[in-house]
Design an enzyme around this catalytic site. Structure first.
Site, mmCIF file in Angstrom:
data_model
loop_
_atom_site.group_PDB
_atom_site.id
_atom_site.type_symbol
_atom_site.label_atom_id
_atom_site.label_comp_id
_atom_site.label_asym_id
_atom_site.label_seq_id
_atom_site.Cartn_x
_atom_site.Cartn_y
_atom_site.Cartn_z
ATOM 1 N N ARG A 1 29.515 -10.101 11.627
ATOM 2 C CA ARG A 1 30.904 -10.481 11.377
ATOM 3 C C ARG A 1 30.979 -11.306 10.104
ATOM 4 N NH1 ARG A 1 32.028 -15.795 12.783
ATOM 5 N NH2 ARG A 1 30.499 -16.803 14.115
ATOM 6 N N ARG A 18 22.111 -5.740 10.181
ATOM 7 C CA ARG A 18 23.462 -5.175 10.032
ATOM 8 C C ARG A 18 24.461 -6.324 10.101
ATOM 9 N NH1 ARG A 18 21.422 -0.981 8.268
ATOM 10 N NH2 ARG A 18 20.823 0.728 9.595
ATOM 11 N N ALA A 48 17.814 -15.092 12.905
ATOM 12 C CA ALA A 48 16.369 -15.209 13.127
ATOM 13 C C ALA A 48 15.781 -13.879 13.579
ATOM 14 C CB ALA A 48 16.096 -16.284 14.174
ATOM 15 N N THR A 54 16.603 -4.820 4.839
ATOM 16 C CA THR A 54 16.066 -3.717 4.043
ATOM 17 C C THR A 54 17.035 -3.204 2.982
ATOM 18 O OG1 THR A 54 16.869 -2.103 5.640
ATOM 19 C CG2 THR A 54 14.619 -2.905 5.934
ATOM 20 N N HIS A 81 0.842 -1.201 0.000
ATOM 21 C CA HIS A 81 0.000 0.000 0.000
ATOM 22 C C HIS A 81 0.875 1.248 0.000
ATOM 23 C CE1 HIS A 81 -3.147 -2.802 1.110
ATOM 24 N NE2 HIS A 81 -2.400 -3.198 2.122
#
Length: 180
Positions: free
Chosen positions: A169, A166, A146, A151, A99
């Site tokens: 390692r 992020r 998990a 993004t 949407h």
């Protein structure tokens, strides 16, 4: 199978849900394994696997040796998944916001959310309850922890986790097989 060509060595545990637009395309390699039944995995999927191609011209491509438990892939533009990719229980891969964010546009065109292609390269493992969102690119051999929300770009050969995901390692030195 909604126009999806059956590959060699497919294993379906329970019945997946296929929602394929008649002018969309789905290409799936060999040795697909979809676990849609609660009894098919100790992580007990919340629902059957859903493969959805929602728009004309949308293309979902899945390579060989793909496995998913109770997750969903929703494609409105393009999702490309490489070989030997595993998606843990209840994961989601989406190339759309569904949407519009603007309330006025949502009222006028409720199905016109932003889209951006998703690429998941070879030998990726995606942990359970993870969201891979529009525009994400996960490099070869990476592991996504998990519950993460991917993004953006995750480089090859790393562990990434969090919301947004992020890099934690590199995976070097852990008997990682290079996909050169």
């Amino acid at each position: 199978l909604a126009g999806v060509k059956w590959g060699r060595g497919w294993r379906l545990y329970g019945t997946p849900i296929l929602q394929i637009h008649r002018r969309g395309r789905v290409i799936i390699g060999d040795r697909l394994e979809l676990r849609s039944s609660v009894r098919s995995n100790p992580l007990a999927p919340n629902h059957p696997v859903v493969l959805s191609v929602r728009r004309p011209g949308a293309i979902l491509t899945i390579g060989d040796d793909f496995g998913m438990t109770g997750g969903m892939i929703v494609c409105e533009e393009r999702i490309t998944i490489g070989d030997r990719v595993t998606v843990g229980a209840n994961g989601a891969i989406l190339d759309t916001d569904f949407h519009p964010l603007d309330p006025h546009l949502r009222r006028l065109r409720p199905l016109d959310g932003a889209t951006a292609p998703v690429i998941i390269e070879d030998d990726v493992f995606i942990g359970m309850n993870t969201l891979v969102l529009k525009g994400a690119h996960i490099g070869a051999g990476s592991v996504i922890g998990a519950g993460s929300v991917v993004t953006g770009n995750i480089p090859p050969g790393v562990i990434a986790a969090g919301s947004p995901a992020r890099v934690i390692r590199a995976l070097e030195g852990e008997n990682v097989v290079s996909s050169a």
